[in-house]
Design a protein around this motif. Structure first.
Motif, PDB file in Angstrom:
ATOM      1  N   LYS A 155      17.717 -24.411  16.575  1.00 46.89           N
ATOM      2  CA  LYS A 155      17.185 -24.602  15.229  1.00 46.89           C
ATOM      3  C   LYS A 155      15.934 -23.753  15.048  1.00 46.89           C
ATOM      4  CE  LYS A 155      15.632 -28.233  12.048  1.00 46.89           C
ATOM      5  NZ  LYS A 155      15.338 -29.676  11.888  1.00 46.89           N
ATOM      6  N   PRO A 156      15.812 -23.026  13.938  1.00 41.95           N
ATOM      7  CA  PRO A 156      14.621 -22.191  13.731  1.00 41.95           C
ATOM      8  C   PRO A 156      13.384 -23.029  13.432  1.00 41.95           C
ATOM      9  CG  PRO A 156      16.020 -22.124  11.786  1.00 41.95           C
ATOM     10  CD  PRO A 156      16.785 -22.890  12.829  1.00 41.95           C
ATOM     11  N   TRP A 157      12.241 -22.503  13.807  1.00 41.29           N
ATOM     12  CA  TRP A 157      10.965 -23.184  13.566  1.00 41.29           C
ATOM     13  C   TRP A 157      10.152 -22.306  12.615  1.00 41.29           C
ATOM     14  CZ3 TRP A 157       6.456 -23.233  17.603  1.00 41.29           C
ATOM     15  CH2 TRP A 157       5.392 -23.990  17.102  1.00 41.29           C
ATOM     16  N   PHE A 158       9.816 -22.850  11.460  1.00 41.05           N
ATOM     17  CA  PHE A 158       9.080 -22.116  10.433  1.00 41.05           C
ATOM     18  C   PHE A 158       7.618 -22.549  10.426  1.00 41.05           C
ATOM     19  CE2 PHE A 158      13.495 -22.441   9.013  1.00 41.05           C
ATOM     20  CZ  PHE A 158      13.804 -21.112   8.761  1.00 41.05           C
ATOM     21  N   VAL A 159       6.722 -21.551  10.362  1.00 43.69           N
ATOM     22  CA  VAL A 159       5.285 -21.847  10.339  1.00 43.69           C
ATOM     23  C   VAL A 159       4.637 -21.077   9.189  1.00 43.69           C
ATOM     24  CG1 VAL A 159       5.199 -22.269  12.823  1.00 43.69           C
ATOM     25  CG2 VAL A 159       4.732 -19.983  11.952  1.00 43.69           C
ATOM     26  N   PRO A 160       3.622 -21.654   8.550  1.00 43.37           N
ATOM     27  CA  PRO A 160       2.927 -20.957   7.446  1.00 43.37           C
ATOM     28  C   PRO A 160       2.172 -19.731   7.942  1.00 43.37           C
ATOM     29  CG  PRO A 160       2.458 -23.321   7.449  1.00 43.37           C
ATOM     30  CD  PRO A 160       3.118 -23.021   8.750  1.00 43.37           C
ATOM     31  N   ASP A 161       2.101 -18.711   7.095  1.00 40.51           N
ATOM     32  CA  ASP A 161       1.425 -17.481   7.494  1.00 40.51           C
ATOM     33  C   ASP A 161      -0.080 -17.646   7.611  1.00 40.51           C
ATOM     34  OD1 ASP A 161       0.913 -17.843   4.842  1.00 40.51           O
ATOM     35  OD2 ASP A 161       1.539 -15.854   4.185  1.00 40.51           O
ATOM     36  N   THR A 162      -0.622 -18.741   7.101  1.00 42.44           N
ATOM     37  CA  THR A 162      -2.079 -18.967   7.151  1.00 42.44           C
ATOM     38  C   THR A 162      -2.506 -19.768   8.380  1.00 42.44           C
ATOM     39  OG1 THR A 162      -1.770 -20.928   5.755  1.00 42.44           O
ATOM     40  CG2 THR A 162      -2.346 -18.853   4.648  1.00 42.44           C
ATOM     41  N   ARG A 176       6.692 -26.347  23.693  1.00 41.55           N
ATOM     42  CA  ARG A 176       7.315 -25.525  24.728  1.00 41.55           C
ATOM     43  C   ARG A 176       8.268 -24.513  24.085  1.00 41.55           C
ATOM     44  NH1 ARG A 176       8.687 -29.815  29.656  1.00 41.55           N
ATOM     45  NH2 ARG A 176       6.551 -30.586  29.894  1.00 41.55           N
ATOM     46  N   ALA A 177       7.809 -23.931  23.000  1.00 38.41           N
ATOM     47  CA  ALA A 177       8.599 -22.961  22.254  1.00 38.41           C
ATOM     48  C   ALA A 177       8.033 -21.564  22.486  1.00 38.41           C
ATOM     49  CB  ALA A 177       8.585 -23.297  20.772  1.00 38.41           C
ATOM     50  N   HIS A 178       8.846 -20.546  22.173  1.00 38.29           N
ATOM     51  CA  HIS A 178       8.435 -19.169  22.410  1.00 38.29           C
ATOM     52  C   HIS A 178       8.475 -18.309  21.157  1.00 38.29           C
ATOM     53  CE1 HIS A 178       8.338 -19.130  26.909  1.00 38.29           C
ATOM     54  NE2 HIS A 178       9.067 -20.215  26.717  1.00 38.29           N
ATOM     55  N   ILE A 179       9.102 -18.792  20.086  1.00 39.04           N
ATOM     56  CA  ILE A 179       9.251 -17.965  18.896  1.00 39.04           C
ATOM     57  C   ILE A 179       9.191 -18.834  17.651  1.00 39.04           C
ATOM     58  CG2 ILE A 179      11.766 -18.113  18.993  1.00 39.04           C
ATOM     59  CD1 ILE A 179      11.864 -15.255  17.864  1.00 39.04           C
ATOM     60  N   ALA A 180       8.581 -18.306  16.601  1.00 41.60           N
ATOM     61  CA  ALA A 180       8.494 -19.017  15.321  1.00 41.60           C
ATOM     62  C   ALA A 180       8.687 -18.008  14.189  1.00 41.60           C
ATOM     63  CB  ALA A 180       7.139 -19.711  15.178  1.00 41.60           C
ATOM     64  N   ILE A 181       9.289 -18.465  13.107  1.00 42.93           N
ATOM     65  CA  ILE A 181       9.483 -17.641  11.922  1.00 42.93           C
ATOM     66  C   ILE A 181       8.323 -17.899  10.964  1.00 42.93           C
ATOM     67  CG2 ILE A 181      11.020 -17.061  10.016  1.00 42.93           C
ATOM     68  CD1 ILE A 181      12.148 -16.430  12.780  1.00 42.93           C
ATOM     69  N   VAL A 182       7.658 -16.837  10.537  1.00 46.06           N
ATOM     70  CA  VAL A 182       6.487 -16.949   9.662  1.00 46.06           C
ATOM     71  C   VAL A 182       6.936 -16.846   8.206  1.00 46.06           C
ATOM     72  CG1 VAL A 182       4.226 -15.996   9.103  1.00 46.06           C
ATOM     73  CG2 VAL A 182       5.080 -15.887  11.463  1.00 46.06           C
ATOM     74  N   VAL A 183       6.507 -17.804   7.393  1.00 43.15           N
ATOM     75  CA  VAL A 183       6.885 -17.819   5.974  1.00 43.15           C
ATOM     76  C   VAL A 183       5.627 -17.920   5.111  1.00 43.15           C
ATOM     77  CG1 VAL A 183       9.144 -18.867   6.396  1.00 43.15           C
ATOM     78  CG2 VAL A 183       7.161 -20.337   6.001  1.00 43.15           C
ATOM     79  N   ASP A 184       5.745 -17.459   3.855  1.00 44.73           N
ATOM     80  CA  ASP A 184       4.624 -17.561   2.929  1.00 44.73           C
ATOM     81  C   ASP A 184       4.678 -18.891   2.191  1.00 44.73           C
ATOM     82  OD1 ASP A 184       6.592 -17.348   0.999  1.00 44.73           O
ATOM     83  OD2 ASP A 184       6.094 -15.284   0.451  1.00 44.73           O
ATOM     84  N   TYR A 186       5.848 -19.646  -0.547  1.00 45.08           N
ATOM     85  CA  TYR A 186       7.088 -19.881  -1.286  1.00 45.08           C
ATOM     86  C   TYR A 186       8.287 -20.058  -0.351  1.00 45.08           C
ATOM     87  CZ  TYR A 186       4.093 -18.048  -4.969  1.00 45.08           C
ATOM     88  OH  TYR A 186       3.050 -17.846  -5.839  1.00 45.08           O
ATOM     89  N   GLY A 187       8.020 -20.034   0.948  1.00 42.58           N
ATOM     90  CA  GLY A 187       9.097 -20.211   1.909  1.00 42.58           C
ATOM     91  C   GLY A 187       9.859 -18.944   2.234  1.00 42.58           C
ATOM     92  N   GLU A 188       9.393 -17.803   1.721  1.00 39.44           N
ATOM     93  CA  GLU A 188      10.060 -16.543   2.019  1.00 39.44           C
ATOM     94  C   GLU A 188       9.596 -16.016   3.380  1.00 39.44           C
ATOM     95  OE1 GLU A 188       9.421 -13.827  -1.152  1.00 39.44           O
ATOM     96  OE2 GLU A 188      10.674 -14.942  -2.585  1.00 39.44           O
ATOM     97  N   VAL A 189      10.527 -15.443   4.117  1.00 42.99           N
ATOM     98  CA  VAL A 189      10.246 -14.968   5.471  1.00 42.99           C
ATOM     99  C   VAL A 189       9.328 -13.742   5.417  1.00 42.99           C
ATOM    100  CG1 VAL A 189      11.245 -13.977   7.557  1.00 42.99           C
ATOM    101  CG2 VAL A 189      12.392 -15.876   6.406  1.00 42.99           C
ATOM    102  N   GLU A 190       8.215 -13.808   6.171  1.00 37.52           N
ATOM    103  CA  GLU A 190       7.297 -12.676   6.256  1.00 37.52           C
ATOM    104  C   GLU A 190       7.436 -11.935   7.579  1.00 37.52           C
ATOM    105  OE1 GLU A 190       3.255 -13.409   5.417  1.00 37.52           O
ATOM    106  OE2 GLU A 190       3.603 -13.649   3.272  1.00 37.52           O
ATOM    107  N   GLY A 191       7.862 -12.645   8.611  1.00 36.48           N
ATOM    108  CA  GLY A 191       7.986 -12.016   9.920  1.00 36.48           C
ATOM    109  C   GLY A 191       8.230 -13.055  10.982  1.00 36.48           C
ATOM    110  N   LEU A 192       8.039 -12.673  12.215  1.00 39.47           N
ATOM    111  CA  LEU A 192       8.176 -13.626  13.322  1.00 39.47           C
ATOM    112  C   LEU A 192       7.019 -13.462  14.285  1.00 39.47           C
ATOM    113  CD1 LEU A 192       9.217 -12.207  16.195  1.00 39.47           C
ATOM    114  CD2 LEU A 192      11.349 -12.043  14.961  1.00 39.47           C
ATOM    115  N   LEU A 193       6.745 -14.519  15.029  1.00 40.11           N
ATOM    116  CA  LEU A 193       5.659 -14.523  16.002  1.00 40.11           C
ATOM    117  C   LEU A 193       6.162 -15.134  17.287  1.00 40.11           C
ATOM    118  CD1 LEU A 193       2.502 -14.078  16.344  1.00 40.11           C
ATOM    119  CD2 LEU A 193       2.299 -16.526  15.920  1.00 40.11           C
ATOM    120  N   THR A 194       5.769 -14.550  18.423  1.00 41.40           N
ATOM    121  CA  THR A 194       6.150 -15.094  19.715  1.00 41.40           C
ATOM    122  C   THR A 194       4.914 -15.537  20.491  1.00 41.40           C
ATOM    123  OG1 THR A 194       6.032 -12.987  20.895  1.00 41.40           O
ATOM    124  CG2 THR A 194       8.130 -13.532  19.794  1.00 41.40           C
ATOM    125  N   LEU A 195       5.147 -16.360  21.484  1.00 41.75           N
ATOM    126  CA  LEU A 195       4.055 -16.789  22.359  1.00 41.75           C
ATOM    127  C   LEU A 195       3.443 -15.581  23.056  1.00 41.75           C
ATOM    128  CD1 LEU A 195       2.433 -19.004  23.803  1.00 41.75           C
ATOM    129  CD2 LEU A 195       4.314 -19.218  25.437  1.00 41.75           C
TER     130      LEU A 195
END
Length: 308
Positions: A155-162, A176-184, A186-195
């Motif tokens: 399951k994807p994990w979404f985090v706010p860009d702020t 204990r996660a390694h990757i998260a999807i960054v959203v603005d 409005y919920g639109e995908v801005e990028g991804l971030l890893t540990l």
């Protein structure tokens, strides 16, 4: 008679003092003591070099420790949007592709985890781990037709860009996660971030055998660098050792637009931050490609003399 006794006593004391001086080492050894010479020995050239080398190593270690402490403190000031991989540079997989094509994409990717999307990149439906995919293939004897990609994906994990990097680091560790999807907002995908992205902010670049050069950056024979507009300033700084500011813009195209306060035309050139920027390609209202090279020395000197 008294005078004779005085001379005898003085002679006896003199003999005792001379004996103590002559036999001082054996006497001290009797009491478990050792005579230490106070004469200073000259340091050899080899010993001097060794001392200098050790002092340099200690100074370097202190500098590295200071830099890491400063990087830890900076985590509170930075947000995930400052460090994330921008959506235009994200490696992702279309979940509607055939399983065989998806497996090929995963195996060709330098990354272990890849976002899955359906319809558009703003609809991330899962995170596909290469190990889970290979395990599932092994269970069905490599029969691609029997694989359900969405069931394999996490399951994807979404985090706010702020979100601050400090909070995100703690969240990564808690989950204990390694990757998260960054959203603005409005919920639109801005990028991804890893540990790993956050750890590299603290300890510096972590290289391994699967790392590749920054995508969209090409070094030319004349010393210039051709950069796609979507390349992040932080990635460019890391790759080339530059110090372009990233407080007002995230991508190199954004930096040019911010500095010029316009959307430049093709073949327009500008000089700032010690570099010469030439717009090579513009796609509608987007700067697609830029050539960057060091500015002439006299211009760099003029910039250095400007008040900060």
């Amino acid at each position: 008679m008294i005078e004779m006794a005085g001379w005898v006593t003085a002679a006896a004391l003199l003999v005792a003092v001379l004996a103590a001086i002559l036999f001082r080492k054996p006497l001290l050894a009797t009491f478990g003591l050792q005579l230490i010479s106070l004469k200073r020995r000259r340091m050899t050239q080899q010993e001097a070099r060794a001392v200098i080398s050790r002092l340099r190593s200690e100074a370097k270690a202190m500098k590295e420790d200071r830099n890491r402490v400063e990087a830890l403190l900076a985590l509170r000031e930075l947000e995930v949007s400052d460090v994330m991989v921008h959506r235009t540079n994200m490696r992702s997989v279309n979940a509607d592709n055939a399983p065989e094509a998806i497996v090929r994409e995963v195996l060709q990717s330098p990354h272990t985890r890849l976002p899955l999307w359906k319809g558009s990149l703003d609809n991330i439906v899962g995170i596909l781990h290469a190990k889970d995919l290979l395990r599932a293939l092994n269970e069905v004897d490599n029969d691609f037709s029997q694989i359900d990609i969405l069931k394999i994906a996490a399951k994807p994990w979404f985090v706010p860009d702020t979100t601050s990097l400090e909070d995100q680091l703690n969240a990564f560790l808690r989950r204990r996660a390694h990757i998260a999807i960054v959203v603005d907002e409005y919920g639109e995908v801005e990028g991804l971030l890893t540990l790993e992205d956050i750890i590299e902010e603290i300890v510096g670049e972590i290289a391994d055998e699967h790392d590749i050069d920054v995508q969209g950056v090409k070094q030319e024979a004349d010393g210039s660098v051709v950069v796609e507009g979507t390349v992040s300033i932080r990635d460019l700084n890391r790759a080339l050792g530059w110090v372009l500011p990233d407080d007002e813009a995230t991508t190199i195209a954004g930096l040019v637009i911010h500095e010029t306060q316009s959307i430049p035309e093709e073949k327009q050139a500008f000089t700032f931050h010690g570099k010469r920027f030439l717009v090579m390609k513009r796609d509608k209202n987007r700067i697609a490609r830029i050539r960057i090279k060091p500015a002439p020395v006299e211009i760099q000197q003029q910039e250095a003399q400007k008040p900060q």
